[in-house]
Motif scaffolding. Structure first.
Motif, short mmCIF file in Angstrom:
data_model
loop_
_atom_site.label_atom_id
_atom_site.label_comp_id
_atom_site.label_asym_id
_atom_site.label_seq_id
_atom_site.Cartn_x
_atom_site.Cartn_y
_atom_site.Cartn_z
N ARG A 156 10.12 -12.69 6.96
CA ARG A 156 9.38 -12.51 8.20
C ARG A 156 9.21 -11.02 8.53
O ARG A 156 9.46 -10.58 9.64
CB ARG A 156 10.08 -13.22 9.37
CG ARG A 156 10.40 -14.68 9.14
CD ARG A 156 9.14 -15.55 9.16
NE ARG A 156 9.52 -16.97 9.21
CZ ARG A 156 9.59 -17.77 8.15
NH1 ARG A 156 9.33 -17.28 6.94
NH2 ARG A 156 9.92 -19.04 8.27
N ARG A 157 8.79 -10.28 7.51
CA ARG A 157 8.59 -8.84 7.68
C ARG A 157 7.23 -8.41 7.15
O ARG A 157 6.63 -9.10 6.33
CB ARG A 157 9.70 -8.07 6.95
CG ARG A 157 11.04 -8.23 7.64
CD ARG A 157 12.14 -7.40 7.06
NE ARG A 157 13.28 -7.46 7.97
CZ ARG A 157 13.55 -6.56 8.92
NH1 ARG A 157 12.76 -5.53 9.07
NH2 ARG A 157 14.59 -6.70 9.71
N HIS A 158 6.78 -7.28 7.66
CA HIS A 158 5.52 -6.71 7.17
C HIS A 158 5.66 -6.38 5.68
O HIS A 158 6.71 -5.93 5.23
CB HIS A 158 5.18 -5.45 7.95
CG HIS A 158 4.66 -5.71 9.33
ND1 HIS A 158 3.36 -6.08 9.59
CD2 HIS A 158 5.30 -5.66 10.53
CE1 HIS A 158 3.21 -6.25 10.89
NE2 HIS A 158 4.36 -6.01 11.50
N SER A 159 4.58 -6.60 4.96
CA SER A 159 4.61 -6.33 3.51
C SER A 159 3.40 -5.50 3.10
O SER A 159 2.73 -5.80 2.12
CB SER A 159 4.65 -7.65 2.73
OG SER A 159 3.55 -8.49 3.09
N ALA A 160 3.13 -4.45 3.88
CA ALA A 160 2.01 -3.56 3.57
C ALA A 160 2.27 -2.80 2.28
O ALA A 160 3.42 -2.53 1.93
CB ALA A 160 1.79 -2.59 4.73
N GLY A 161 1.20 -2.45 1.59
CA GLY A 161 1.32 -1.83 0.27
C GLY A 161 2.16 -0.58 0.24
O GLY A 161 3.01 -0.41 -0.63
N GLU A 162 1.95 0.35 1.20
CA GLU A 162 2.68 1.61 1.18
C GLU A 162 4.18 1.38 1.37
O GLU A 162 5.01 2.01 0.69
CB GLU A 162 2.16 2.55 2.27
CG GLU A 162 2.84 3.91 2.29
CD GLU A 162 2.71 4.66 0.97
OE1 GLU A 162 3.62 5.45 0.65
OE2 GLU A 162 1.70 4.46 0.26
N GLY A 163 4.54 0.47 2.28
CA GLY A 163 5.96 0.17 2.47
C GLY A 163 6.59 -0.44 1.24
O GLY A 163 7.71 -0.11 0.87
#
Length: 208
Positions: free
Chosen positions: A147-154
């Motif tokens: 349940r976390r953000h999974s943006a490419g940069e991160g």
């Protein structure tokens, strides 16, 4: 060509798997025609029959190793329950999927040896890049399940930190190499909330 027949394809695959096994446990220097034939239980001539050169044999070993590594990570990710996780629990989940409980130091060392091989043998680069793409997707899936953000940069930055921490862990004296999952968890726990912040909690239904 005989290598295109079912028997030929099966023998070639057996040799690729044998070469991959040697690569994973002993490094690229162990991938030699005689050793691969012995590992596969086939005549020495079979390695030169199905592979034009030692580089071709090494490429088959790298491709097999990348595939096994990525499939094992995928399986560990699939077994991970989907639930909200705090920063440290998310770091532990990432470390567990990235490393696995049964990984040996030699197996993990080979993972990083592949990057050096790709730098020296450009023909291997595409295989390593495909593996990297799969790893990025797996890490993103772990974050989504947590349940976390999974943006490419991160994701990119988390993988870089994981690689650095794991490489540091396996570089120490083997007598001290006891808990790579714990070392990885410690290395990324403090940055999880920055690189992969928790998603907002969904509001539940309200009664009248």
């Amino acid at each position: 060509m005989a290598a295109a027949t079912p028997k030929g394809l099966a023998r070639r695959q057996l040799l690729a798997e044998a070469a991959g096994a040697l690569l994973m446990e002993h490094g690229h220097e162990a991938v030699r025609h005689r050793a691969v034939a012995r590992q596969a239980g086939l005549p020495l001539a079979s390695t030169t029959y199905y592979f034009n050169s030692l580089t071709d044999l090494l490429a088959a070993a790298v491709e097999y190793t990348c595939d096994v590594d990525a499939r094992e990570m995928t399986d560990r990710c699939a077994a991970l329950p989907a639930q909200s996780r705090g920063a440290r629990d998310t770091a532990a989940a990432l470390a567990q999927v990235f490393v696995g409980e049964a990984a040996s130091s030699s197996r993990l060392t080979t993972r990083y040896e592949l990057f050096v091989l790709a730098a020296r043998h450009p023909e291997l680069t595409a295989m390593i890049m495909r593996r990297q793409d799969r790893v990025e997707q797996i890490v993103a899936d772990v974050l989504t399940k947590s349940r976390r953000h999974s943006a490419g940069e991160g994701v990119h930055r988390l993988i870089a930190l994981e690689n650095g921490a794991l490489l540091g862990s396996i570089s120490v004296d083997q007598s001290q190499w006891t808990d790579p999952i714990g070392a990885l968890t410690d290395a990324i726990a403090d940055v999880v909330d920055v690189l992969a912040p928790a998603l907002p909690q969904m509001a539940g239904p309200t009664g009248n």
